[in-house]
Design an enzyme around this catalytic site. Structure first.
Site, PDB file in Angstrom:
ATOM      1  N   ASP A 276     111.887   6.607  10.109  1.00 21.35           N
ATOM      2  CA  ASP A 276     111.099   5.739   9.227  1.00 21.35           C
ATOM      3  C   ASP A 276     111.793   4.381   9.213  1.00 21.35           C
ATOM      4  O   ASP A 276     112.864   4.230   8.636  1.00 21.35           O
ATOM      5  CB  ASP A 276     111.048   6.357   7.817  1.00 21.35           C
ATOM      6  CG  ASP A 276     110.277   5.479   6.822  1.00 21.35           C
ATOM      7  OD1 ASP A 276     109.882   4.349   7.183  1.00 21.35           O
ATOM      8  OD2 ASP A 276     110.084   5.930   5.672  1.00 21.35           O
TER       9      ASP A 276
ATOM     10  N   LYS B 244     106.903  -4.819   4.716  1.00 22.08           N
ATOM     11  CA  LYS B 244     108.275  -5.311   4.542  1.00 22.08           C
ATOM     12  C   LYS B 244     108.604  -6.321   5.635  1.00 22.08           C
ATOM     13  O   LYS B 244     108.857  -7.473   5.352  1.00 22.08           O
ATOM     14  CB  LYS B 244     109.278  -4.159   4.546  1.00 22.08           C
ATOM     15  CG  LYS B 244     109.358  -3.391   3.232  1.00 22.08           C
ATOM     16  CD  LYS B 244     108.348  -2.281   3.109  1.00 22.08           C
ATOM     17  CE  LYS B 244     108.428  -1.568   1.769  1.00 22.08           C
ATOM     18  NZ  LYS B 244     108.042  -0.173   1.853  1.00 22.08           N
TER      19      LYS B 244
ATOM     20  N   TRP C 243     113.118   7.296  -0.087  1.00 23.78           N
ATOM     21  CA  TRP C 243     112.041   7.448   0.902  1.00 23.78           C
ATOM     22  C   TRP C 243     112.232   8.682   1.766  1.00 23.78           C
ATOM     23  O   TRP C 243     111.260   9.251   2.259  1.00 23.78           O
ATOM     24  CB  TRP C 243     111.885   6.174   1.738  1.00 23.78           C
ATOM     25  CG  TRP C 243     111.366   5.063   0.880  1.00 23.78           C
ATOM     26  CD1 TRP C 243     112.036   3.938   0.508  1.00 23.78           C
ATOM     27  CD2 TRP C 243     110.082   4.990   0.239  1.00 23.78           C
ATOM     28  NE1 TRP C 243     111.253   3.168  -0.328  1.00 23.78           N
ATOM     29  CE2 TRP C 243     110.060   3.785  -0.504  1.00 23.78           C
ATOM     30  CE3 TRP C 243     108.961   5.816   0.216  1.00 23.78           C
ATOM     31  CZ2 TRP C 243     108.951   3.401  -1.262  1.00 23.78           C
ATOM     32  CZ3 TRP C 243     107.846   5.429  -0.542  1.00 23.78           C
ATOM     33  CH2 TRP C 243     107.858   4.230  -1.261  1.00 23.78           C
TER      34      TRP C 243
HETATM   35  C1  PLP Z   1     107.822   1.130   1.461  1.00 22.95           C
HETATM   36  C2  PLP Z   1     108.338   2.291   2.215  1.00 22.95           C
HETATM   37  C3  PLP Z   1     107.585   3.450   2.411  1.00 22.95           C
HETATM   38  C4  PLP Z   1     106.210   3.635   1.816  1.00 22.95           C
HETATM   39  O1  PLP Z   1     105.302   2.765   2.374  1.00 22.95           O
HETATM   40  P1  PLP Z   1     103.752   2.798   1.944  1.00 22.95           P
HETATM   41  O2  PLP Z   1     103.157   1.876   2.951  1.00 22.95           O
HETATM   42  O3  PLP Z   1     103.677   2.318   0.551  1.00 22.95           O
HETATM   43  O4  PLP Z   1     103.255   4.176   2.098  1.00 22.95           O
HETATM   44  C5  PLP Z   1     108.131   4.471   3.171  1.00 22.95           C
HETATM   45  N1  PLP Z   1     109.362   4.372   3.683  1.00 22.95           N
HETATM   46  C6  PLP Z   1     110.129   3.271   3.497  1.00 22.95           C
HETATM   47  C7  PLP Z   1     111.492   3.212   4.107  1.00 22.95           C
HETATM   48  C8  PLP Z   1     109.640   2.197   2.761  1.00 22.95           C
HETATM   49  O5  PLP Z   1     110.395   1.110   2.576  1.00 22.95           O
END
Ligand code: PLP
Length: 361
Positions: free
Chosen positions: A172, A196, A102
């Site tokens: 993030d 998540k 990511w």
């Molecule tokens: C799932 C995830 C993303 C991407 O998320 P989307 O909503 O599919 O754009 C980005 N960063 C992390 C750490 C993730 O787990």
């Protein structure tokens, strides 16, 4: 009907009380004569839902007043691009710390807009460690430093907040937000897709220090402008009302369960149990991430003999343990054990893994 323990990485399992409440309110919300998902986002019913969700998230995370909270469409990936558009001026360098898939995605999203410097990269190490802070090559006048607090695929998690001095830190937190107490005041921006730890996919939370909103950033349309979203209270256009409502129910559930302090304890116990089963399996199972960098949320693991992957998954499913297949980038298995995964679920998985090893080891 029986609900399995669902270890999906995202969209992920939701708290059962939340699903039951949504079910009971699906046809009619709170004597409104309609479902919340059928009502205008500007009507009093949804305005109440939206305001309560923000209030509850602020309470959960102790978000200071000088931070704005946004509920936006586009997922975490869209926020990754918007960050550069909003917080880096033309010509300004941005710093990226890449500790997994990511982090790479985040970098890819900003490449068209800004000069991105990779300050640290765990790839040479197969993303099994977090490069030590004193090895990071930070730029002098970076607009911000971006990192991924928890790498959902590689199972690598920062256990403390990196110090970036006066340069705003952007995290993030898609797969670890609200999993433990966090000092929000240390950040310029915290963002997370909901699917998540916060609710269903389709809404992202962006927590942004208000002073950063004064930056000019890059030329951009209003819909890509965080300042405009703050002014418009996340309702520049039609927001994802259903997702926002469900996230709000998750926040209420978390507060009722004891808040982030309580979930931190549960998450600690859950992850420790799984890692101990793996580490005590004599190599039958293995997790390759350096102990200090192991994620509490996503536990990737491999079986000694790949030929056992299929029987493992099949038998796990028969035992009511689903979505354990690892990400295609890594193979093997992955157990995602977010807030909504009950301790009994992880205990059941641990017992299954030990039993499977007994029969196949
Ligand atoms: C799932 C995830 C993303 C991407 O998320 P989307 O909503 O599919 O754009 C980005 N960063 C992390 C750490 C993730 O787990």
């Amino acid at each position: 009907m029986s609900r399995a323990f669902n270890f999906s990485a995202g969209p992920a399992t939701l708290p059962e009380p939340v699903l039951l409440q949504a079910q009971s309110e699906l046809l009619e919300w709170n004597n409104a004569g309609a479902s919340i998902v059928e009502l205008s986002h500007r009507g009093p019913e949804f305005i109440q839902v939206a305001a309560e969700a923000e209030r509850d998230l602020r309470a959960l995370m102790s978000i200071p007043e000088d931070y704005a909270v946004l509920f936006l469409q586009g997922g975490a990936t869209a926020q990754q691009a918007l960050i550069a558009l909003n917080f880096a001026n033309p010509g300004q360098t941005v710093d990226y710390v890449v500790t997994g898939h990511w982090g790479k995605t985040a970098l890819k999203q900003v490449k068209p807009y800004v000069n991105a410097n990779i300050a640290a990269n765990g790839e040479a190490d197969g993303f099994r460690t977090i490069p030590a802070r004193d090895t990071w090559a930070l730029s002098k006048d970076a607009a911000y430093v971006h990192y991924t607090a928890n790498e959902t695929i590689h199972g690598v998690e920062f256990r403390d907040i990196p110090d970036t001095g006066d340069v705003p830190l952007i995290g993030d937190f898609s797969s670890s937000i609200v999993s433990e107490p966090l000092d929000v005041s240390k950040f310029g921006v915290i963002y997370a897709g909901a699917q998540k730890n916060l609710g269903p996919v389709g809404v992202s939370v962006v927590i942004v220090k208000r002073e950063l909103l004064e930056r000019a950033g890059q030329p951009r349309a209003e819909i890509f402008d965080y300042r405009a979203h703050v002014k418009g209270e996340s309702m520049l256009n039609t927001p994802p009302t259903w997702n926002w409502y469900l996230a709000g129910l998750v926040f209420k559930w978390m507060l009722a369960e004891g808040g982030v302090e309580e979930f931190a304890k549960r998450n600690d116990r859950k992850s420790k149990l799984l890692y101990s089963v793996i580490d005590n399996s004599g190599g039958f199972y293995r997790n390759e991430v350096a102990t200090a960098a192991r994620s509490r949320m996503n536990v990737p693991f491999f079986l000694k003999d790949e030929a056992l992957d299929k029987p493992f998954l099949k038998q796990a499913q028969d035992a009511g343990l689903i979505s354990l297949k690892g990400h295609r980038a890594l193979g093997g298995m992955r157990a995602s054990i977010y807030n909504a995964m009950p301790e009994e679920g992880v205990q059941a998985l641990a017992a299954f893994m030990q039993d499977f090893q007994q029969r196949h080891g």
